[in-house]
Design an enzyme around this catalytic site. Structure first.
Site, PDB file in Angstrom:
ATOM      1  N   SER A 269       7.870   1.082  -4.308  1.00 22.11           N
ATOM      2  CA  SER A 269       8.542   1.468  -3.057  1.00 22.11           C
ATOM      3  C   SER A 269       7.935   2.723  -2.443  1.00 22.11           C
ATOM      4  CB  SER A 269      10.053   1.588  -3.246  1.00 22.11           C
ATOM      5  OG  SER A 269      10.424   2.546  -4.199  1.00 22.11           O
ATOM      6  N   GLY A 270       7.381   3.605  -3.255  1.00 19.86           N
ATOM      7  CA  GLY A 270       6.522   4.678  -2.745  1.00 19.86           C
ATOM      8  C   GLY A 270       7.134   5.719  -1.825  1.00 19.86           C
ATOM      9  N   GLY A 271       8.469   5.803  -1.757  1.00 18.97           N
ATOM     10  CA  GLY A 271       9.096   6.770  -0.866  1.00 18.97           C
ATOM     11  C   GLY A 271       9.731   6.120   0.363  1.00 18.97           C
TER      12      GLY A 271
ATOM     13  N   GLU B 285      -1.425  -0.723 -11.464  1.00 21.39           N
ATOM     14  CA  GLU B 285      -0.817  -0.055 -10.302  1.00 21.39           C
ATOM     15  C   GLU B 285      -1.767   0.937  -9.640  1.00 21.39           C
ATOM     16  OE1 GLU B 285       2.736   2.308 -11.024  1.00 21.39           O
ATOM     17  OE2 GLU B 285       3.130   2.484  -8.888  1.00 21.39           O
TER      18      GLU B 285
ATOM     19  N   LYS C  76       0.662  -4.186  -9.074  1.00 21.92           N
ATOM     20  CA  LYS C  76       1.728  -3.398  -8.458  1.00 21.92           C
ATOM     21  C   LYS C  76       1.119  -2.516  -7.378  1.00 21.92           C
ATOM     22  CE  LYS C  76       5.393  -0.084  -9.557  1.00 21.92           C
ATOM     23  NZ  LYS C  76       6.460   0.217 -10.506  1.00 21.92           N
TER      24      LYS C  76
ATOM     25  N   ARG D 116      12.475   4.319  -7.045  1.00 16.07           N
ATOM     26  CA  ARG D 116      13.406   5.006  -6.141  1.00 16.07           C
ATOM     27  C   ARG D 116      14.254   4.052  -5.302  1.00 16.07           C
ATOM     28  NH1 ARG D 116       8.823   8.895  -3.932  1.00 16.07           N
ATOM     29  NH2 ARG D 116       7.607   7.212  -4.876  1.00 16.07           N
TER      30      ARG D 116
ATOM     31  N   ARG E 215      13.867  14.201  -9.764  1.00 18.29           N
ATOM     32  CA  ARG E 215      14.852  13.279  -9.158  1.00 18.29           C
ATOM     33  C   ARG E 215      16.287  13.727  -9.473  1.00 18.29           C
ATOM     34  NH1 ARG E 215      10.726  11.642  -7.120  1.00 18.29           N
ATOM     35  NH2 ARG E 215       9.480   9.851  -7.756  1.00 18.29           N
TER      36      ARG E 215
END
Ligand code: 13P
Length: 340
Positions: free
Chosen positions: A261-263, A178, A220, A294, A34
């Site tokens: 949010s996963g992208g 998750e 999650k 993210r 990141r």
């Protein structure tokens, strides 16, 4: 015997009205990826400065009720001299810790992964508790392919996730569970729905088998969206598909569902959460909120870029994103709030 009073108190703080969870628990390889993307060198000092910037953002405790840290952060200090978990706690944010050790290939299931980290988990948790952590996170990943995830991967991953959750509760931690169905690929939303439903079904069967107290955990999940090569459907469609799968699989005893949010872009993740709140009209059996990494961090990380003189501006961007997601949690977000 689990310490249900401690667990109940943690759940109450994590699910307080108008708040969500910040995931700031990227492992060193992930945060390096990141940071690289925005030209920040991934030194221990930069990781400390960045994470302490997030937690010390003025007023952030109004929108963020919990923060998930990576192990390294528990021992790091803010410029003010307190540990970063102490600073979080002072801001009314419950400190948590990612406890899994990442994924490896699952033997005899080509294309599938399994998450490691159960060995000595109970012992490790005793140390994290002393450093102020009150909740934990463990992430499983499921990539969608023609033959993946296999039934073997779905079962094996559910089993480790449930064992993790049972151990966490035994040590006084609220487990974030998750199971992430990844957005990578060209599958459609219907296929994501089928896989997510199969995964959640197996996860809850395993949690019940392992006698995890559903009242003292947080789920999650991914939202039900098509693979990245497709355009994002409307927020209403995402909400409808996601709620359908969750209603079929997640018992009402679970207090809160905090999405990853996963992208998704920050704006998409906020709009989709808002549509979820609007569609359920406050009638869902669980709190619906966020646990984004993210989608909360991208704007402040880009602005900060490793420059201490940009810290104030980065904190403002983080505060803005957190405020919008808190509004979305209540179904009170609209895209024109982006500009404010
Ligand atoms: P994203 O919101 O970036 O998907 O991260 C959430 C998370 O904690 C992944 O484990």
């Amino acid at each position: 015997m689990v310490d249900s009073q401690r667990l109940a108190e943690t759940v109450q703080r994590l699910t307080a009205p108008g708040r969500g969870i910040l995931a700031a628990d990227e492992s060193t390889p992930t945060i390096t990826k990141r940071f690289d993307a925005v030209g920040i060198e991934s030194t221990e000092e930069n990781r400390r400065a960045y994470r302490s910037l997030l937690v010390t953002t003025p007023g952030i405790g109004e929108y963020i009720g919990g923060v998930i840290f990576f192990e390294e952060t528990l021992d790091q200090r803010t410029d003010g001299g307190e540990t970063i978990p102490e600073a979080a706690d002072k801001a009314s944010i419950v400190p948590g810790i990612k406890v899994d050790k990442g994924t490896i290939e699952l033997t005899n299931a080509p294309g599938d992964k399994i998450t490691q980290g159960l060995d000595n988990l109970g012992e490790r948790l005793k140390g994290y508790r002393e450093k102020g952590a009150r909740f934990t996170k463990w992430r499983n990943v499921y990539a969608i392919g023609h033959h993946n995830p296999t039934p073997l991967a779905i079962e094996a991953n559910a089993e480790v996730l449930a064992r993790y959750a049972a151990i966490a509760q035994e040590q006084g931690f609220v487990p974030i569970v998750e199971p992430e169905v990844l957005m990578d690929g060209d599958h459609d939303a219907e296929r994501c729905a089928q896989v997510t439903e199969a995964v959640q079904h197996a996860v809850f069967a395993a949690l019940i088998r392992h006698r995890v107290s559903l009242e003292y955990m947080i789920l999650k999940p991914n939202m039900v969206v098509p693979g990245k090569s497709h355009p994002m459907p409307s927020a209403e469609e995402v909400a409808e598909r996601t709620l359908t799968v969750l209603r079929r699989t997640v018992p009402a005893a679970v207090p809160s569902i905090n999405f990853l949010s996963g992208g998704q872009s920050p704006e998409q993740a906020t709009a989709n959460l808002n549509a979820m709140a609007a569609a359920s009209g406050g009638q869902a059996p669980w709190v619906l909120s966020f646990s984004y990494a993210r989608a909360l961090q991208q704007p402040p990380m880009e602005i900060w870029a490793g420059q201490s003189d940009r810290a104030d501006e980065a904190q403002k961007a983080f505060h803005h994103r957190a405020r919008l997601n808190a509004a979305a949690r209540a179904g009170a977000y609209s895209p024109d709030m982006e500009a404010a």
